[in-house]
Scaffold this motif. Sequence first.
Motif, short mmCIF file in Angstrom:
data_model
loop_
_atom_site.label_atom_id
_atom_site.label_comp_id
_atom_site.label_asym_id
_atom_site.label_seq_id
_atom_site.Cartn_x
_atom_site.Cartn_y
_atom_site.Cartn_z
N GLU A 358 0.82 -1.21 0.00
CA GLU A 358 0.00 0.00 0.00
C GLU A 358 0.85 1.26 0.00
N SER A 359 1.89 1.30 0.84
CA SER A 359 2.76 2.47 0.89
C SER A 359 4.21 2.03 0.88
N LEU A 360 4.88 2.21 -0.26
CA LEU A 360 6.27 1.80 -0.37
C LEU A 360 7.18 2.64 0.52
N LYS A 361 6.80 3.90 0.73
CA LYS A 361 7.66 4.79 1.51
C LYS A 361 7.85 4.30 2.95
N THR A 362 6.82 3.70 3.53
CA THR A 362 6.90 3.26 4.93
C THR A 362 7.32 1.79 5.07
N PHE A 363 7.60 1.14 3.95
CA PHE A 363 8.06 -0.26 3.98
C PHE A 363 9.43 -0.30 4.63
N LYS A 364 9.61 -1.15 5.64
CA LYS A 364 10.86 -1.22 6.38
C LYS A 364 11.80 -2.28 5.81
N VAL A 365 13.08 -2.00 5.88
CA VAL A 365 14.11 -2.89 5.35
C VAL A 365 14.00 -4.29 5.95
N LYS A 366 13.73 -4.38 7.26
CA LYS A 366 13.69 -5.69 7.91
C LYS A 366 12.53 -6.56 7.41
N GLU A 367 11.56 -5.95 6.72
CA GLU A 367 10.44 -6.71 6.18
C GLU A 367 10.85 -7.60 5.01
N PHE A 368 12.01 -7.32 4.42
CA PHE A 368 12.51 -8.17 3.34
C PHE A 368 12.75 -9.59 3.84
N GLU A 369 13.14 -9.70 5.13
CA GLU A 369 13.44 -11.02 5.70
C GLU A 369 12.22 -11.94 5.64
N ALA A 370 11.03 -11.37 5.85
CA ALA A 370 9.81 -12.17 5.80
C ALA A 370 9.48 -12.58 4.37
N ILE A 371 9.70 -11.66 3.43
CA ILE A 371 9.41 -11.96 2.02
C ILE A 371 10.33 -13.07 1.50
N TYR A 372 11.59 -13.02 1.92
CA TYR A 372 12.57 -14.01 1.46
C TYR A 372 12.87 -15.05 2.55
N SER A 373 11.87 -15.38 3.34
CA SER A 373 12.06 -16.31 4.46
C SER A 373 12.51 -17.69 4.01
N SER A 374 12.20 -18.06 2.78
CA SER A 374 12.59 -19.38 2.28
C SER A 374 14.11 -19.53 2.17
N TYR A 375 14.82 -18.41 2.14
CA TYR A 375 16.28 -18.45 2.05
C TYR A 375 16.95 -18.31 3.41
N LYS A 376 16.15 -18.07 4.47
CA LYS A 376 16.71 -17.80 5.78
C LYS A 376 17.55 -18.99 6.27
N GLY A 377 18.72 -18.67 6.82
CA GLY A 377 19.60 -19.71 7.33
C GLY A 377 20.58 -20.24 6.32
N SER A 378 20.38 -19.87 5.04
CA SER A 378 21.30 -20.31 4.00
C SER A 378 22.25 -19.16 3.63
N ASP A 379 23.23 -19.45 2.78
CA ASP A 379 24.14 -18.38 2.38
C ASP A 379 23.48 -17.40 1.42
N LYS A 380 22.25 -17.73 0.98
CA LYS A 380 21.52 -16.85 0.07
C LYS A 380 20.47 -16.00 0.79
N GLU A 381 20.60 -15.92 2.10
CA GLU A 381 19.64 -15.16 2.90
C GLU A 381 19.58 -13.70 2.45
N ILE A 382 18.37 -13.17 2.38
CA ILE A 382 18.15 -11.78 1.97
C ILE A 382 17.63 -10.98 3.16
N GLY A 383 18.33 -9.89 3.48
CA GLY A 383 17.92 -9.05 4.61
C GLY A 383 18.59 -7.70 4.55
N THR A 384 18.84 -7.12 5.70
CA THR A 384 19.38 -5.76 5.77
C THR A 384 20.73 -5.63 5.09
#
Length: 438
Positions: A358-384
């Motif tokens: 809805e509002s890209l301006k207020t989208f927080k960087v840490k929210e990327f972790e939830a979007i790319y949660s399938s990569y969490k814990g691997s060397d391809k993890e996406i986050g801050t």
Amino acid sequence: MKKNKKIGIRRGIQVFFFLFIALISLNHSLVENGRAIPFLSSASMHALCPFGGITSIYQFITSGTLVKKLHESSFVLMAIGILLATLFGPLFCGWICPLGTLQEGLSKIGKRIFKKKYNNFIPYKYDKYLRYLRYAVLAWVIYMTAITGKIAFEAYDPFYSLFNLWSSELAVSGVIILVLVILASLFVERPWCKYTCPYGAFLGVFNLFRIFKIKRNSSSCVSCKMCDSNCPMNIKVSQNNVVRDHQCISCMKCTSEEACSVVNTVNMSSNLTNKSLKPLVAGIISVMILFGGIAVSSKLNLWSTESEKIPVKYTSGELMGQAKPEDIRGSYTLDDIFKSYGVPVNDLAEAFGIKGVESLKTFKVKEFEAIYSSYKGSDKEIGTENVRFFVAMYNGMPYNLSKDIYLPKPASEILKEKGKLSEEQMKYVNSHLVEVPK
């Protein structure tokens, strides 16, 4: 003359801090979802952790920044913790720490089940060496945090897991360790404190030179050894005139206020005054110092549980005056990045595959972790860190690669079109791409 006066104030302080921290943690999660408990802080557990200040010292000295997810409040609490430990030893462990309170509560169940065997399952010949394990953990945490710039202990910390059970940031490894601590507490009193806690290891050193020490008056001691049996850390108080053991948590359960049957035989006192200090007084003074220190630091604008949106800037060279990408925090919005680094919000959103927000301006960087949660814990993890890398490449700024960093495929096209990459950098980016989750 026998005394049966219990240190009831300690139990009250323990329960208060357990509930207080639990409510703040819950409120933090509620705020993330657009709700809040009125008049209550919404700070994260990292902001309220005194150990965070200790692990962040190296980065603060070398770069002037804090470790990712930590805040100025951690440094204030670190200073207060050191002051309390200098005065009374690790009183924080015995009176305030919520995880210590949980273990102590579970010990009552263990005592009912195992009676006198409780807290005596591990032979002394092994136990005396296992107690130094927490110093190895302390060294590992400080070293890993220093070289990675991240909170190395987050994924394994049972304290963090305990108060984030309702959070999306919860790590499976942390939950497993928390469960193990709970189970172990049924056999050993305060197992985490004894063998693994890095903050307890740090505070334990202050037992060597604390001002108010636990002392035993040998002339009035009747050798009943009640002080020994009541000590949750298995310290042989009856064999010492002054307790300097690095494991003492200043719970004062060994003193004449609770365990010792003879008045003023085991107490807390200082060579400066030669007068004993009652546990009640020490507890109240500590709480006053804690909240007083927070109040004073707030007045001086030193207390902050939120990340500042003004990143550290280069102070020399061609980039002097420009913001360092390394200082981007998870709490930054895409608009914050645009204001500090000049990367358009739409370019950031497109690079990381954000759609339907809805509002890209207020989208927080840490929210990327939830979007790319399938990569969490691997060397391809996406986050801050990946956002930091993208911003650096977009603006043609240097970035120290301590490990392989991946970007979503759309980021490659954005950098190719608008970035300032060398041929070698572009080649690296194209070999380190991941799919955008559908």
